[in-house]
Design a protein around this motif. Structure first.
Motif, PDB file in Angstrom:
ATOM      1  N   TYR A 166      32.916  47.216-165.433  1.00  0.00           N
ATOM      2  CA  TYR A 166      31.610  47.850-164.779  1.00  0.00           C
ATOM      3  C   TYR A 166      30.411  46.740-165.196  1.00  0.00           C
ATOM      4  O   TYR A 166      30.609  45.993-165.813  1.00  0.00           O
ATOM      5  CB  TYR A 166      31.319  49.117-165.510  1.00  0.00           C
ATOM      6  CG  TYR A 166      32.157  50.440-165.234  1.00  0.00           C
ATOM      7  CD1 TYR A 166      33.530  50.606-165.607  1.00  0.00           C
ATOM      8  CD2 TYR A 166      31.477  51.471-164.542  1.00  0.00           C
ATOM      9  CE1 TYR A 166      34.179  51.523-165.418  1.00  0.00           C
ATOM     10  CE2 TYR A 166      32.560  52.496-164.256  1.00  0.00           C
ATOM     11  CZ  TYR A 166      33.793  52.630-164.656  1.00  0.00           C
ATOM     12  OH  TYR A 166      34.593  53.492-164.333  1.00  0.00           O
ATOM     13  N   ARG A 167      29.249  47.249-164.525  1.00  0.00           N
ATOM     14  CA  ARG A 167      28.240  46.483-164.587  1.00  0.00           C
ATOM     15  C   ARG A 167      26.937  47.435-164.614  1.00  0.00           C
ATOM     16  O   ARG A 167      26.828  48.414-164.111  1.00  0.00           O
ATOM     17  CB  ARG A 167      27.862  45.293-163.763  1.00  0.00           C
ATOM     18  CG  ARG A 167      27.528  45.687-162.306  1.00  0.00           C
ATOM     19  CD  ARG A 167      27.793  44.417-161.415  1.00  0.00           C
ATOM     20  NE  ARG A 167      27.512  44.839-160.043  1.00  0.00           N
ATOM     21  CZ  ARG A 167      27.587  43.678-159.049  1.00  0.00           C
ATOM     22  NH1 ARG A 167      27.792  42.509-159.309  1.00  0.00           N
ATOM     23  NH2 ARG A 167      27.316  44.215-157.854  1.00  0.00           N
ATOM     24  N   GLN A 168      25.935  47.082-165.443  1.00  0.00           N
ATOM     25  CA  GLN A 168      24.455  47.849-165.286  1.00  0.00           C
ATOM     26  C   GLN A 168      23.316  46.781-165.321  1.00  0.00           C
ATOM     27  O   GLN A 168      23.278  46.043-166.086  1.00  0.00           O
ATOM     28  CB  GLN A 168      24.579  48.788-166.459  1.00  0.00           C
ATOM     29  CG  GLN A 168      23.410  49.723-166.513  1.00  0.00           C
ATOM     30  CD  GLN A 168      23.283  50.632-167.438  1.00  0.00           C
ATOM     31  OE1 GLN A 168      23.998  50.652-168.430  1.00  0.00           O
ATOM     32  NE2 GLN A 168      22.704  51.643-167.184  1.00  0.00           N
ATOM     33  N   ALA A 169      22.666  46.716-164.159  1.00  0.00           N
ATOM     34  CA  ALA A 169      21.618  46.027-163.844  1.00  0.00           C
ATOM     35  C   ALA A 169      20.343  46.716-164.656  1.00  0.00           C
ATOM     36  O   ALA A 169      20.331  48.098-164.528  1.00  0.00           O
ATOM     37  CB  ALA A 169      21.351  45.856-162.458  1.00  0.00           C
ATOM     38  N   PRO A 170      19.070  45.991-164.859  1.00  0.00           N
ATOM     39  CA  PRO A 170      18.155  46.879-165.334  1.00  0.00           C
ATOM     40  C   PRO A 170      17.390  47.936-164.258  1.00  0.00           C
ATOM     41  O   PRO A 170      17.485  47.633-163.160  1.00  0.00           O
ATOM     42  CB  PRO A 170      16.873  45.823-165.280  1.00  0.00           C
ATOM     43  CG  PRO A 170      17.835  44.567-165.635  1.00  0.00           C
ATOM     44  CD  PRO A 170      19.100  44.697-164.732  1.00  0.00           C
ATOM     45  N   GLU A 229      21.648  52.479-162.683  1.00  0.00           N
ATOM     46  CA  GLU A 229      22.987  53.022-163.139  1.00  0.00           C
ATOM     47  C   GLU A 229      24.278  52.136-163.498  1.00  0.00           C
ATOM     48  O   GLU A 229      24.258  51.165-162.375  1.00  0.00           O
ATOM     49  CB  GLU A 229      23.525  54.507-162.371  1.00  0.00           C
ATOM     50  CG  GLU A 229      22.572  55.474-162.545  1.00  0.00           C
ATOM     51  CD  GLU A 229      23.080  56.853-161.527  1.00  0.00           C
ATOM     52  OE1 GLU A 229      22.504  57.722-161.930  1.00  0.00           O
ATOM     53  OE2 GLU A 229      24.242  56.707-161.239  1.00  0.00           O
ATOM     54  N   ARG A 230      25.162  52.495-164.320  1.00  0.00           N
ATOM     55  CA  ARG A 230      26.392  51.633-164.477  1.00  0.00           C
ATOM     56  C   ARG A 230      27.103  51.871-163.416  1.00  0.00           C
ATOM     57  O   ARG A 230      27.317  52.923-162.915  1.00  0.00           O
ATOM     58  CB  ARG A 230      26.959  51.931-165.902  1.00  0.00           C
ATOM     59  CG  ARG A 230      28.054  51.040-166.111  1.00  0.00           C
ATOM     60  CD  ARG A 230      28.458  51.327-167.782  1.00  0.00           C
ATOM     61  NE  ARG A 230      27.296  51.256-168.601  1.00  0.00           N
ATOM     62  CZ  ARG A 230      27.564  51.185-170.083  1.00  0.00           C
ATOM     63  NH1 ARG A 230      28.852  51.387-170.492  1.00  0.00           N
ATOM     64  NH2 ARG A 230      26.526  51.077-170.687  1.00  0.00           N
ATOM     65  N   TYR A 269      27.833  43.129-168.079  1.00  0.00           N
ATOM     66  CA  TYR A 269      29.078  43.555-167.567  1.00  0.00           C
ATOM     67  C   TYR A 269      29.899  44.204-168.737  1.00  0.00           C
ATOM     68  O   TYR A 269      29.982  43.414-169.971  1.00  0.00           O
ATOM     69  CB  TYR A 269      29.676  42.309-167.170  1.00  0.00           C
ATOM     70  CG  TYR A 269      29.054  41.910-165.738  1.00  0.00           C
ATOM     71  CD1 TYR A 269      27.918  41.495-165.430  1.00  0.00           C
ATOM     72  CD2 TYR A 269      30.001  42.240-164.499  1.00  0.00           C
ATOM     73  CE1 TYR A 269      27.551  41.276-164.208  1.00  0.00           C
ATOM     74  CE2 TYR A 269      29.695  41.817-163.377  1.00  0.00           C
ATOM     75  CZ  TYR A 269      28.362  41.457-163.196  1.00  0.00           C
ATOM     76  OH  TYR A 269      27.785  41.061-161.949  1.00  0.00           O
ATOM     77  N   TYR A 270      30.544  45.443-168.471  1.00  0.00           N
ATOM     78  CA  TYR A 270      31.265  46.037-169.466  1.00  0.00           C
ATOM     79  C   TYR A 270      32.886  46.285-169.133  1.00  0.00           C
ATOM     80  O   TYR A 270      33.213  46.419-167.850  1.00  0.00           O
ATOM     81  CB  TYR A 270      30.633  47.442-169.795  1.00  0.00           C
ATOM     82  CG  TYR A 270      29.316  47.571-170.428  1.00  0.00           C
ATOM     83  CD1 TYR A 270      28.380  47.281-169.324  1.00  0.00           C
ATOM     84  CD2 TYR A 270      28.949  47.386-171.581  1.00  0.00           C
ATOM     85  CE1 TYR A 270      26.960  47.673-169.594  1.00  0.00           C
ATOM     86  CE2 TYR A 270      27.714  47.442-172.023  1.00  0.00           C
ATOM     87  CZ  TYR A 270      26.667  47.792-171.115  1.00  0.00           C
ATOM     88  OH  TYR A 270      25.401  47.681-171.425  1.00  0.00           O
ATOM     89  N   CYS A 271      33.747  46.238-170.242  1.00  0.00           N
ATOM     90  CA  CYS A 271      35.042  46.206-170.156  1.00  0.00           C
ATOM     91  C   CYS A 271      35.290  47.699-170.458  1.00  0.00           C
ATOM     92  O   CYS A 271      34.648  48.284-171.275  1.00  0.00           O
ATOM     93  CB  CYS A 271      35.593  45.389-170.913  1.00  0.00           C
ATOM     94  SG  CYS A 271      37.425  45.596-170.964  1.00  0.00           S
ATOM     95  N   LYS A 272      36.200  48.437-169.984  1.00  0.00           N
ATOM     96  CA  LYS A 272      36.441  49.906-170.143  1.00  0.00           C
ATOM     97  C   LYS A 272      38.060  50.068-169.905  1.00  0.00           C
ATOM     98  O   LYS A 272      38.594  49.677-169.218  1.00  0.00           O
ATOM     99  CB  LYS A 272      35.714  50.791-168.957  1.00  0.00           C
ATOM    100  CG  LYS A 272      35.905  52.228-169.367  1.00  0.00           C
ATOM    101  CD  LYS A 272      35.321  52.869-168.489  1.00  0.00           C
ATOM    102  CE  LYS A 272      35.551  54.424-168.506  1.00  0.00           C
ATOM    103  NZ  LYS A 272      35.107  55.484-167.341  1.00  0.00           N
TER     104      LYS A 272
END
Length: 116
Positions: free
Chosen positions: A37-41, A44-45, A94-97
């Motif tokens: 996933y990703r979340q920009a300033p 939303e993610r 960027y997030y791992c889930k």
């Protein structure tokens, strides 16, 4: 205890490439779908890509199709995101889930900044 640790982020120029990695531990990695996933300033993610337990099935957000590739190594318990032709709009954390049982497990995230 489930643990996800991302690495590989950084600053890159538009058109460049980065390879993100997520090291997983505390669960039977090869049994679970993994996601990036990703979340920009200020946004939303959002889901970027997913890969099935044995790597045969992958899905991508329309915005990254043809530029990003998700892969996994079930021996090393890692999942990767190869990002090519990067654009400024790819700038995000960027997030791992992993969803293990009823629990949504997240890593701490890695910053990707695309800028000249």
């Amino acid at each position: 205890q489930v643990q996800l640790v991302e690495s590989g982020g950084g600053l890159v120029q538009p058109g460049g490439s980065l390879r993100l990695s997520c090291a997983a531990s505390g669960f039977t990695f090869s049994r679970y779908t993994m996601s990036w996933y990703r979340q920009a300033p200020g946004k939303e993610r959002e889901l970027v890509a997913t890969i099935g337990p044995i790597g045969g099935i992958t899905n991508y957000a329309d915005s990254v199709k043809g530029r990003f590739t998700i892969s996994r190594d079930n021996v090393k318990n890692t999942v990767h995101l190869q990002m090519n032709s990067l654009k400024p709009e790819d700038t995000a954390v960027y997030y791992c889930k992993a969803v293990v049982g009823m629990n949504h497990q997240w890593g701490q995230g890695t910053q990707v900044t695309v800028s000249s």
